[in-house]
Scaffold this motif. Structure first.
Motif, PDB file in Angstrom:
ATOM      1  N   PHE A 145       0.809  -1.213   0.000  1.00  0.00           N
ATOM      2  CA  PHE A 145       0.000   0.000   0.000  1.00  0.00           C
ATOM      3  C   PHE A 145       0.847   1.269   0.000  1.00  0.00           C
ATOM      4  N   LEU A 146       2.158   1.124  -0.133  1.00  0.00           N
ATOM      5  CA  LEU A 146       3.027   2.298  -0.231  1.00  0.00           C
ATOM      6  C   LEU A 146       2.806   3.005  -1.561  1.00  0.00           C
ATOM      7  N   PRO A 147       2.783   4.346  -1.572  1.00  0.00           N
ATOM      8  CA  PRO A 147       2.554   5.062  -2.833  1.00  0.00           C
ATOM      9  C   PRO A 147       3.521   4.666  -3.943  1.00  0.00           C
ATOM     10  N   GLY A 148       4.817   4.535  -3.615  1.00  0.00           N
ATOM     11  CA  GLY A 148       5.794   4.192  -4.649  1.00  0.00           C
ATOM     12  C   GLY A 148       5.528   2.846  -5.276  1.00  0.00           C
ATOM     13  N   LEU A 149       5.157   1.852  -4.446  1.00  0.00           N
ATOM     14  CA  LEU A 149       4.894   0.520  -4.983  1.00  0.00           C
ATOM     15  C   LEU A 149       3.538   0.437  -5.669  1.00  0.00           C
ATOM     16  N   LEU A 150       2.579   1.247  -5.241  1.00  0.00           N
ATOM     17  CA  LEU A 150       1.310   1.317  -5.965  1.00  0.00           C
ATOM     18  C   LEU A 150       1.520   1.884  -7.371  1.00  0.00           C
ATOM     19  N   LYS A 151       2.406   2.855  -7.474  1.00  0.00           N
ATOM     20  CA  LYS A 151       2.722   3.411  -8.792  1.00  0.00           C
ATOM     21  C   LYS A 151       3.451   2.388  -9.651  1.00  0.00           C
ATOM     22  N   LEU A 152       4.372   1.635  -9.019  1.00  0.00           N
ATOM     23  CA  LEU A 152       5.077   0.584  -9.750  1.00  0.00           C
ATOM     24  C   LEU A 152       4.094  -0.476 -10.246  1.00  0.00           C
ATOM     25  N   LYS A 153       3.151  -0.850  -9.397  1.00  0.00           N
ATOM     26  CA  LYS A 153       2.158  -1.849  -9.795  1.00  0.00           C
ATOM     27  C   LYS A 153       1.305  -1.324 -10.948  1.00  0.00           C
ATOM     28  N   ARG A 154       1.057  -0.017 -10.942  1.00  0.00           N
ATOM     29  CA  ARG A 154       0.306   0.598 -12.044  1.00  0.00           C
ATOM     30  C   ARG A 154       1.061   0.431 -13.359  1.00  0.00           C
ATOM     31  N   LEU A 155       2.381   0.634 -13.316  1.00  0.00           N
ATOM     32  CA  LEU A 155       3.194   0.456 -14.519  1.00  0.00           C
ATOM     33  C   LEU A 155       3.175  -0.992 -14.991  1.00  0.00           C
ATOM     34  N   VAL A 156       3.318  -1.926 -14.040  1.00  0.00           N
ATOM     35  CA  VAL A 156       3.306  -3.343 -14.408  1.00  0.00           C
ATOM     36  C   VAL A 156       1.975  -3.708 -15.049  1.00  0.00           C
ATOM     37  N   GLY A 157       0.877  -3.275 -14.432  1.00  0.00           N
ATOM     38  CA  GLY A 157      -0.444  -3.600 -14.940  1.00  0.00           C
ATOM     39  C   GLY A 157      -0.731  -3.023 -16.309  1.00  0.00           C
ATOM     40  N   SER A 158      -0.072  -1.919 -16.643  1.00  0.00           N
ATOM     41  CA  SER A 158      -0.292  -1.280 -17.947  1.00  0.00           C
ATOM     42  C   SER A 158       0.496  -1.947 -19.062  1.00  0.00           C
ATOM     43  N   GLY A 159       1.403  -2.861 -18.702  1.00  0.00           N
ATOM     44  CA  GLY A 159       2.264  -3.481 -19.704  1.00  0.00           C
ATOM     45  C   GLY A 159       3.444  -2.630 -20.093  1.00  0.00           C
ATOM     46  N   PHE A 160       3.735  -1.601 -19.298  1.00  0.00           N
ATOM     47  CA  PHE A 160       4.792  -0.662 -19.625  1.00  0.00           C
ATOM     48  C   PHE A 160       6.141  -1.332 -19.860  1.00  0.00           C
ATOM     49  N   PHE A 161       6.472  -2.341 -19.058  1.00  0.00           N
ATOM     50  CA  PHE A 161       7.815  -2.923 -19.092  1.00  0.00           C
ATOM     51  C   PHE A 161       8.047  -3.866 -20.257  1.00  0.00           C
ATOM     52  N   GLY A 162       6.988  -4.278 -20.951  1.00  0.00           N
ATOM     53  CA  GLY A 162       7.161  -5.354 -21.922  1.00  0.00           C
ATOM     54  C   GLY A 162       7.416  -6.637 -21.160  1.00  0.00           C
ATOM     55  N   ARG A 163       8.464  -7.368 -21.502  1.00  0.00           N
ATOM     56  CA  ARG A 163       8.839  -8.559 -20.739  1.00  0.00           C
ATOM     57  C   ARG A 163       9.789  -8.133 -19.630  1.00  0.00           C
ATOM     58  N   ILE A 164       9.385  -8.377 -18.383  1.00  0.00           N
ATOM     59  CA  ILE A 164      10.220  -8.001 -17.250  1.00  0.00           C
ATOM     60  C   ILE A 164      11.405  -8.946 -17.165  1.00  0.00           C
ATOM     61  N   LEU A 165      12.594  -8.352 -17.018  1.00  0.00           N
ATOM     62  CA  LEU A 165      13.832  -9.124 -16.996  1.00  0.00           C
ATOM     63  C   LEU A 165      14.370  -9.326 -15.584  1.00  0.00           C
ATOM     64  N   SER A 166      14.401  -8.244 -14.809  1.00  0.00           N
ATOM     65  CA  SER A 166      15.059  -8.339 -13.500  1.00  0.00           C
ATOM     66  C   SER A 166      14.525  -7.290 -12.539  1.00  0.00           C
ATOM     67  N   VAL A 167      14.772  -7.544 -11.256  1.00  0.00           N
ATOM     68  CA  VAL A 167      14.440  -6.621 -10.171  1.00  0.00           C
ATOM     69  C   VAL A 167      15.665  -6.510  -9.276  1.00  0.00           C
ATOM     70  N   ARG A 168      16.032  -5.282  -8.922  1.00  0.00           N
ATOM     71  CA  ARG A 168      17.121  -5.070  -7.973  1.00  0.00           C
ATOM     72  C   ARG A 168      16.608  -4.195  -6.840  1.00  0.00           C
ATOM     73  N   GLY A 169      16.708  -4.722  -5.623  1.00  0.00           N
ATOM     74  CA  GLY A 169      16.205  -3.994  -4.466  1.00  0.00           C
ATOM     75  C   GLY A 169      17.304  -3.676  -3.475  1.00  0.00           C
ATOM     76  N   GLU A 170      17.255  -2.483  -2.897  1.00  0.00           N
ATOM     77  CA  GLU A 170      18.180  -2.069  -1.845  1.00  0.00           C
ATOM     78  C   GLU A 170      17.358  -1.543  -0.673  1.00  0.00           C
ATOM     79  N   PHE A 171      17.581  -2.134   0.499  1.00  0.00           N
ATOM     80  CA  PHE A 171      16.834  -1.726   1.677  1.00  0.00           C
ATOM     81  C   PHE A 171      17.767  -1.657   2.883  1.00  0.00           C
ATOM     82  N   GLY A 172      17.532  -0.680   3.751  1.00  0.00           N
ATOM     83  CA  GLY A 172      18.242  -0.629   5.027  1.00  0.00           C
ATOM     84  C   GLY A 172      18.879   0.707   5.308  1.00  0.00           C
ATOM     85  N   TYR A 173      19.502   0.776   6.459  1.00  0.00           N
ATOM     86  CA  TYR A 173      20.193   1.981   6.912  1.00  0.00           C
ATOM     87  C   TYR A 173      21.090   1.602   8.075  1.00  0.00           C
ATOM     88  N   TRP A 174      21.882   2.543   8.543  1.00  0.00           N
ATOM     89  CA  TRP A 174      22.793   2.249   9.643  1.00  0.00           C
ATOM     90  C   TRP A 174      22.035   2.366  10.965  1.00  0.00           C
TER      91      TRP A 174
END
Length: 384
Positions: A145-174
């Motif tokens: 339900f995060l705004p950024g991921l809702l927007k990402l899901k909107r792009l995926v649902g629209s077919g924007f990416f074509g064939r999705i190849l990869s995902v790279r995630g970075e999370f955390g802090y000190w």
């Protein structure tokens, strides 16, 4: 004429940071501040929390601060109250399964933070018990339900990416070690015996994010580490870290998509947000964080040329566009609370049940095993 319907909610673990800030303050009390939850059928649902916990003084202080009358240090008493219809759990992980079992046995609807249990066997048993008891049940999956991921899901649902190849995630802090500056996370997070650990904490999140937004997870290869072996607790006492504080995972998704996600409490942030996911596809790419999402279409992709003998002159970040909000986004925890309460009150559809929660525990269990054994493991389908 609108009728007000009260629903009692036993909230266990509200003296903790997440239970208090996100679930009590920004969800249940926020719904009350807005006059209740409009069910759309002439009824207004009014949540009446009962604060549950072990520390009488902290419970009383929270209740007095927010004008709440009901609190108790006895879970049995809260569950025996006929006015209590829903049990919510935000305790430390080792205490969760027993409490959820008791709530289900008492006939209460249950809603819980993740991980739903310490083991896959326990998580599946909870899902089975809830199904057999016929109670509504749900697991918190707030990042959907995060705004950024809702927007990402909107792009995926629209077919924007074509064939999705990869995902790279970075999370955390000190997270400070607690010596010259106090830590911004509780010390139990770094003790395995108390349910701490990065794999157990974050892999359940990555499971539902990947499953729901990109594609189902089919295999996992993980490496975990304890980068900071000694910390100081809330009282300044030194302790040995017994849990992993970083996890590096490679996940193969359905369709051959490869996802790589790094999670660490021992990393300094050089990102726009504390979590970012880059999705690359044949037709375009996007980078999503907590609130923002930027994209670059195939037609607008520049042509970088590798030349280490000259300084970079391109502003690569300026070559991306922002996905517009196109609407208002409420707090993600509150959004899911409202969906669950509608589910309880009206029977409205709700798909994030305890079986979905068990999928996260499954990935954490397989991730920990992969790290121990140094090999890739398949992620089989789950059934009750």
């Amino acid at each position: 004429m609108t009728r007000r319907t009260t629903i009692g909610i036993a909230m266990n673990g509200v003296t903790g940071r997440m239970g208090y800030r996100q679930h009590l303050l920004r969800s249940i009390l926020a719904i009350r501040a807005d006059g209740g939850l409009d069910l759309g059928d002439g009824r207004l649902l009014w949540p009446e929390p009962v604060l549950v916990g072990r520390d009488e003084h902290r419970l009383r202080a929270i209740a007095e601060r927010h004008g709440l009358e009901r609190w108790t240090t006895s879970l049995d008493a809260a569950l025996a109250d006929p006015l209590t219809e829903v049990y919510f759990d935000a305790q430390v992980t080792p205490a969760r399964e027993k409490a959820l079992r008791a709530a289900i046995a008492a006939g209460k609807h249950v809603y819980t933070e993740k991980p739903t249990a310490e083991s896959l066997a326990g998580a599946l048993e909870l899902a089975r018990l809830a199904r057999e008891a016929g109670v509504c049940n749900g697991a918190v999956q707030d990042k959907l339900f995060l705004p950024g991921l809702l927007k990402l899901k909107r792009l995926v649902g629209s077919g924007f990416f074509g064939r999705i190849l990869s995902v790279r995630g970075e999370f955390g802090y000190w997270v400070f070690e607690g010596d010259w500056q106090s830590a911004q996370r509780p010390s139990w997070n770094y003790r395995a015996e108390d349910g701490g650990g990065m794999v157990l904490d974050m892999f359940p999140h990555w499971r539902y994010v990947l499953d729901e937004i990109i594609a189902p997870v089919r295999s996992v290869y993980a490496h975990s580490a304890t980068h900071v072996p000694v910390r100081r607790d809330e009282h300044g006492a030194e302790y040995r870290v017994t849990a992993d504080d970083a996890a590096y995972g490679i996940f193969e998704l359905e369709g051959g998509v490869v996802a790589q996600i790094n999670s660490s409490w021992a990393v300094r942030v050089d990102r726009d947000e504390l979590v970012e996911f880059q999705v690359d596809g044949t037709e375009g790419s996007a980078v999503a964080g907590l609130r923002e999402c930027r994209f670059q279409h195939r037609a607008g992709t520049p042509k970088p040329v590798w030349n280490p003998d000259l300084p970079a002159t391109e502003d690569f970040r300026a070559q991306w566009q922002r996905v517009p909000d196109n609407g208002e986004f409420e707090n993600g925890f509150r959004a899911q609370w409202e969906l669950f309460l509608r589910h309880v009150a009206t029977g409205a559809e709700y798909r994030w049940d305890l079986l979905e929660g068990a999928k996260g525990v499954q990935l954490a269990e397989l991730g920990a095993r992969s790290a121990r054994e140094g090999r890739r493991l398949d992620v089989p389908a789950l059934e009750l």
